[in-house]
Design an enzyme around this catalytic site. Sequence first.
Site: not given
Length: 355
Positions: A61, A175, A207-208, A230, A319
């Site tokens: 993504h 990510d 996606e997030e 991912d 994250h």
Amino acid sequence: MTMFKELTEAAGAPGQEEEVRGIMRRYLEPLSDEILTDRLGSIIAKKTGSADGPKIMLAGHLDEIALMVTHVTSKGYIKFQPLGGWWSQVMLAQRVLVKTRKGDIVGVIGSKPPHVLAPEERNKVVQIKDMFIDIGASSADEAKEFGVRPGDPIIPICPFTVMKNEKFIMGKALDNRAGCALAVEVLKQLQDVQHPNVVFSGATVQEEVGLRGATTLPHVVEPDIFFALDVGIAGDTPGMTDDQMPNSKCGKGPLIVLYDYSMVPHKKLLDLVLDTAEEEGIPVQFESMPGGGTDAGKVHLYGKGVPSLSIGFATRYIHSHASIMHRDDFENAAKLLVAVIKKLDEKTFASLLNY
């Protein structure tokens, strides 16, 4: 590593992924028959092996966790909305880039100084709603002159770095720019390889914030098989226990997701992948998470159902502004996916659906 540097340092807030998409297009076009997009901005490259074979879709993504300007205070400080799953403890004093129509502005995330807090307040976690971004503006009008306005994306700052042990790489947005890079690498390795199918490889948007591109892109591809590319949580840092993440260690092989909140993988496809890894001598690890999910959570529900699996890498500090992963995991994931794709002919695909 040039591709990793370009992808990780590019800005790609959810819904505003154009910078990353442009890089992906540049890498994908020479490797494909055509480039396809959906109306939200997801991008995927088509490479035909056998036109009559099953459609194999792979996607990372484009987006990363980011922030968005909601308003500017009278004194010129930016208040913001998180885009994706931020943990407040990783945010304070971090540098960010505000992307405005007049250019990029560097800022820092601030809060009330601890020096003026009562003792009981110091022990409390600062909430995101109490944070702000300082861009050096003295008023709302000056911030407006700088080009700041509501809706502008705000991106973490972290230069891509090959670490002292060159197997480890650090950057923002691994990510999931690592998944984007894997989508390119698989197509690259398929250039001179016969494969009995049509491969679609690329990346989704948003996606997030709810697997949104994964909801729309399958309508363009109409896939028969899907692999989400991912990252996963690394369990090899201090404080992690074998009960929490028993197998997820950087450098010990790609991660196969056995369960997450969004999907239980297709068992026959899982067995095919694990058998292939064993035949090829590729180490694999397993991850099971009660929360979270990947794009496979949406794609496997497309149409009459799409056998799906999530394959990725153990990655530290996801994250946050800076994450770390191991290059061997990336290389082994590419090797595994190419080996599986070479097996996925019409007969093998039919056997997966033989209930």
